[in-house]
Design a protein around this motif. Structure first.
Motif, mmCIF file in Angstrom:
data_model
loop_
_atom_site.group_PDB
_atom_site.id
_atom_site.type_symbol
_atom_site.label_atom_id
_atom_site.label_comp_id
_atom_site.label_asym_id
_atom_site.label_seq_id
_atom_site.Cartn_x
_atom_site.Cartn_y
_atom_site.Cartn_z
ATOM 1 N N ILE A 120 -10.967 1.537 -1.429
ATOM 2 C CA ILE A 120 -9.927 1.841 -2.002
ATOM 3 C C ILE A 120 -8.720 2.944 -1.498
ATOM 4 O O ILE A 120 -7.725 2.646 -1.415
ATOM 5 C CB ILE A 120 -10.216 2.993 -3.370
ATOM 6 C CG1 ILE A 120 -10.954 2.015 -4.624
ATOM 7 C CG2 ILE A 120 -8.975 3.433 -4.114
ATOM 8 C CD1 ILE A 120 -11.804 2.900 -5.572
ATOM 9 N N GLY A 121 -9.505 3.752 -0.377
ATOM 10 C CA GLY A 121 -8.835 4.363 0.217
ATOM 11 C C GLY A 121 -8.081 3.506 1.428
ATOM 12 O O GLY A 121 -6.959 3.898 1.956
ATOM 13 N N MET A 122 -8.750 2.613 1.973
ATOM 14 C CA MET A 122 -8.231 1.796 3.029
ATOM 15 C C MET A 122 -7.206 0.988 2.697
ATOM 16 O O MET A 122 -6.417 0.707 3.514
ATOM 17 C CB MET A 122 -9.589 1.148 3.857
ATOM 18 C CG MET A 122 -10.625 1.760 4.577
ATOM 19 S SD MET A 122 -11.594 0.807 5.308
ATOM 20 C CE MET A 122 -12.338 -0.105 3.967
ATOM 21 N N TYR A 123 -7.358 0.085 1.281
ATOM 22 C CA TYR A 123 -6.532 -0.762 1.054
ATOM 23 C C TYR A 123 -5.863 -0.279 -0.176
ATOM 24 O O TYR A 123 -6.342 -0.588 -1.353
ATOM 25 C CB TYR A 123 -7.084 -2.058 0.593
ATOM 26 C CG TYR A 123 -7.932 -2.683 1.955
ATOM 27 C CD1 TYR A 123 -7.277 -3.444 2.850
ATOM 28 C CD2 TYR A 123 -9.409 -2.342 2.172
ATOM 29 C CE1 TYR A 123 -7.929 -3.980 4.083
ATOM 30 C CE2 TYR A 123 -9.937 -2.598 3.302
ATOM 31 C CZ TYR A 123 -9.286 -3.668 4.241
ATOM 32 O OH TYR A 123 -9.723 -4.136 5.324
ATOM 33 N N PRO A 124 -4.467 0.196 -0.308
ATOM 34 C CA PRO A 124 -3.712 0.447 -1.449
ATOM 35 C C PRO A 124 -3.536 -0.750 -2.307
ATOM 36 O O PRO A 124 -3.313 -1.982 -1.704
ATOM 37 C CB PRO A 124 -2.813 1.198 -1.002
ATOM 38 C CG PRO A 124 -2.392 0.691 0.389
ATOM 39 C CD PRO A 124 -3.780 0.699 0.988
ATOM 40 N N VAL A 125 -3.340 -0.720 -3.826
ATOM 41 C CA VAL A 125 -2.785 -1.720 -4.525
ATOM 42 C C VAL A 125 -1.732 -2.127 -4.226
ATOM 43 O O VAL A 125 -0.608 -1.532 -4.111
ATOM 44 C CB VAL A 125 -3.168 -1.380 -6.190
ATOM 45 C CG1 VAL A 125 -2.530 -2.561 -6.930
ATOM 46 C CG2 VAL A 125 -4.537 -0.749 -6.363
ATOM 47 N N ALA A 126 -1.427 -3.402 -3.889
ATOM 48 C CA ALA A 126 0.004 -3.810 -3.277
ATOM 49 C C ALA A 126 0.667 -4.081 -4.576
ATOM 50 O O ALA A 126 0.485 -4.435 -5.649
ATOM 51 C CB ALA A 126 -0.195 -5.214 -2.521
ATOM 52 N N SER A 127 2.118 -3.623 -4.389
ATOM 53 C CA SER A 127 3.121 -3.958 -5.483
ATOM 54 C C SER A 127 3.850 -5.300 -5.057
ATOM 55 O O SER A 127 3.506 -5.936 -3.896
ATOM 56 C CB SER A 127 4.120 -2.834 -5.470
ATOM 57 O OG SER A 127 4.630 -2.899 -4.172
ATOM 58 N N ASP A 128 4.532 -5.826 -6.101
ATOM 59 C CA ASP A 128 5.260 -6.990 -5.874
ATOM 60 C C ASP A 128 6.335 -6.862 -4.707
ATOM 61 O O ASP A 128 6.604 -7.752 -3.996
ATOM 62 C CB ASP A 128 6.111 -7.548 -6.958
ATOM 63 C CG ASP A 128 5.415 -7.728 -8.172
ATOM 64 O OD1 ASP A 128 3.993 -8.085 -8.041
ATOM 65 O OD2 ASP A 128 5.700 -7.738 -9.298
ATOM 66 N N ALA A 129 6.862 -5.573 -4.309
ATOM 67 C CA ALA A 129 7.729 -5.322 -3.330
ATOM 68 C C ALA A 129 7.139 -5.687 -2.089
ATOM 69 O O ALA A 129 7.635 -6.108 -1.029
ATOM 70 C CB ALA A 129 8.423 -4.165 -3.430
ATOM 71 N N MET A 130 5.763 -5.203 -2.049
ATOM 72 C CA MET A 130 4.940 -4.979 -0.753
ATOM 73 C C MET A 130 4.717 -6.292 -0.451
ATOM 74 O O MET A 130 4.703 -6.727 0.665
ATOM 75 C CB MET A 130 3.582 -4.089 -1.085
ATOM 76 C CG MET A 130 3.915 -2.679 -1.060
ATOM 77 S SD MET A 130 2.390 -1.691 -1.785
ATOM 78 C CE MET A 130 1.541 -2.028 0.148
ATOM 79 N N VAL A 131 4.432 -7.203 -1.335
ATOM 80 C CA VAL A 131 3.999 -8.704 -1.166
ATOM 81 C C VAL A 131 5.326 -9.191 -0.579
ATOM 82 O O VAL A 131 5.050 -9.955 0.440
ATOM 83 C CB VAL A 131 3.521 -9.110 -2.332
ATOM 84 C CG1 VAL A 131 3.178 -10.735 -2.065
ATOM 85 C CG2 VAL A 131 2.295 -8.593 -3.054
ATOM 86 N N ALA A 132 6.384 -9.004 -1.287
ATOM 87 C CA ALA A 132 7.678 -9.947 -0.975
ATOM 88 C C ALA A 132 7.881 -9.415 0.670
ATOM 89 O O ALA A 132 8.725 -10.338 1.492
ATOM 90 C CB ALA A 132 8.747 -9.586 -1.813
ATOM 91 N N THR A 133 7.842 -8.571 1.043
ATOM 92 C CA THR A 133 8.217 -7.947 2.453
ATOM 93 C C THR A 133 7.172 -8.008 3.454
ATOM 94 O O THR A 133 7.607 -7.508 4.291
ATOM 95 C CB THR A 133 8.870 -6.339 2.543
ATOM 96 O OG1 THR A 133 7.777 -5.482 1.787
ATOM 97 C CG2 THR A 133 9.962 -6.398 1.461
ATOM 98 N N ALA A 134 6.020 -8.464 3.071
ATOM 99 C CA ALA A 134 4.943 -8.435 3.862
ATOM 100 C C ALA A 134 5.258 -9.581 4.950
ATOM 101 O O ALA A 134 5.845 -10.604 4.648
ATOM 102 C CB ALA A 134 3.621 -8.620 3.266
ATOM 103 N N ALA A 135 4.882 -9.314 6.173
ATOM 104 C CA ALA A 135 4.520 -10.329 7.288
ATOM 105 C C ALA A 135 3.952 -11.407 6.934
ATOM 106 O O ALA A 135 4.350 -12.632 7.124
ATOM 107 C CB ALA A 135 4.146 -9.779 8.638
#
Length: 476
Positions: free
Chosen positions: A383-398
């Motif tokens: 949980i500490g290593m991988y925060p819950v991704a938001s839609d914005a994080m998914v859209a802007t991810a490589a």
């Protein structure tokens, strides 16, 4: 300072894993590890914050402009004390309060004889039939209660049905496997799923349909294999032990015991519904249930002529819950949060992504590790290593497809719930259920390793294959 923190964590982890041979309670070790790590992190915060929490630190200074007049080291210390520690304690408290409420509810039901309505209705003495009955009850009961409590109840049951201790070892091992598998598909069935659910990584509506079949397969495969080698009838005990310690059970009427059972189970099942309707944290729902049970038992005692000394009011039941377990969770979650704030877990997650880069493989590794060390810190670390991704994080991810695995109810979190829960069955010390059955029945570590571990591994991998098949091929 970073090296010192890692060494302290690894030493603490080792002491926790060697709790039984060292005879040092893991709760004390976890609390010591967690507090030492926060002390080290606070002193080293000037070097950690610029890389691990730069944006969060800037927002903190903007919110409290007077802090900008302090020396940089003092700014960092105030950021840790006034912001990070408080946030960490707040998140941990949500999990601990929920666990306290659930433990009180289960203890109230058990101490008033509610579970007797389940255990007293098993009459078969055929080894094969009894194996399937025990596994089925354990699997579904652990989803409603928790795998630790379910294991205790089921071990008490098989003691009434089976006299030969070696036969009980086989059934006890199946209880461990079925309890861990049953707890994996329910948000309230295991501490690790509770952690993921409370923190918003998984939800009830998505977890149950996606994990039920893999969890069922992981329990069914070992049961089917073991049943092929079981023949005849179980050896009955010489005499059934009477419960002389709890005279209250002899006084309470059958309908009162049944009412306690129904209300207790309803209170536990109501928590996900409460969260969906009110959007309040789950611990609020469980506290409402505890309050309702408390009032019900008080009213019941007013109607029933019972000696005051026999009455198990909630104030007495609270003293029976396992405080050491709660302190262990507190300590280990504090330790993991200190590593998260320092950036260690983030760096480790990047290393996993670069070297493995597959969410299924990462979770299978975590599940395997959970058979060696406690799955609570493993899940807390994930949980500490991988925060819950938001839609914005998914859209802007490589790599948007890969990042989508980390949204709420994403593949990573669901598979983590399965792997961390079921993987602990591969060793008798790999789960809370295994440890308690080992203690109650004296199951030998080497005996379990030789006869059960490979069966548990077969179930673990079979269930994992089913989950991967669901997501990659069937698209379920």
């Amino acid at each position: 300072m970073l090296t010192a923190m890692i060494i302290v964590f690894l030493v603490g982890y080792l002491l926790i894993a060697l709790e039984h041979p060292l005879k040092i309670n893991k709760a004390g070790t976890a609390l010591l590890t967690g507090t030492i790590l926060w002390v080290l992190y606070t002193f080293g915060s000037p070097q950690f914050i610029p890389t691990a929490s730069a944006d969060e630190f800037k927002l903190f200074l903007d919110a409290f402009p007077f802090m900008k007049d302090l020396p940089y080291a003092d700014q960092c210390i105030r950021f840790v004390i006034d912001h990070q520690i408080l946030n960490s304690i707040g998140e941990i408290a949500e999990t601990l309060i929920f666990l306290i409420g659930a433990m009180i509810t289960v203890e109230l039901v058990d101490s008033h004889g509610g579970f007797m309505f389940i255990t007293n209705r098993i009459t078969t003495n055929s080894k094969r039939k009894l194996l399937f009955v025990i596994a089925t009850i354990t699997f579904f009961m652990s989803a409603v209660l928790d795998n630790l409590t379910t294991s205790i109840v089921m071990v008490m049951l098989i003691r009434k049905l089976i006299g030969n201790y070696k036969e009980r070892w086989v059934f006890g091992s199946i209880i461990v496997i079925a309890a861990n598998s049953g707890g994996a598909w329910s948000p309230i069935g295991d501490v690790t799923t509770i952690m993921l659910w409370v923190r918003g990584n998984i939800s009830t509506s998505a977890t149950i349909p996606h994990l039920f079949l893999p969890s069922l397969v992981s329990a069914l495969v070992p049961v089917l294999i073991i049943s092929r080698y079981l023949h005849g009838k179980v050896t009955p005990p010489n005499a059934f032990a009477e419960n002389r310690d709890n005279l209250l059970l002899k006084v309470l009427k059958a309908n009162e015991k049944l009412a306690i059972l129904c209300i207790g189970v309803f209170c536990l099942l109501f928590v996900p519904v409460f969260k969906t309707i009110t959007h309040l944290p789950p611990f609020m729902g469980i506290l409402m249930g505890v309050g309702f049970l408390w009032v019900f038992t008080e009213l019941m005692y007013r109607r029933t002529p019972i000696n005051e000394d026999l009455k198990l009011r909630l104030s007495k039941v609270v003293s029976r819950i396992d405080g050491a377990t709660l302190m262990f969770f507190l300590g280990i979650l504090l330790a993991v949060d200190a590593l998260r704030c320092s950036g260690v877990l983030g760096s480790f997650s990047l290393w996993l992504d670069d070297t493995i880069g597959n969410v299924y493989a990462v979770n299978l590794i975590i599940g395997t590790l959970s058979s060696i060390v406690d799955n609570v810190p493993l899940v807390a670390g994930a949980i500490g290593m991988y925060p819950v991704a938001s839609d914005a994080m998914v859209a802007t991810a490589a790599d948007p497809v890969y990042m989508a695995h980390f949204v709420q109810d994403g593949v990573f979190w669901q598979f983590l719930a399965y792997c961390a829960g079921v993987g602990g069955s591969m060793l008798i010390i790999g789960s809370a259920a295994g440890v308690v059955v080992m203690g109650l029945e004296g199951i030998n570590f080497i005996w379990y390793l030789k006869r059960i571990s490979l069966l548990a591994l077969a179930g673990y991998l079979s269930g994992a294959a089913v989950y991967i098949l669901q997501n990659t091929i069937l698209g379920i």
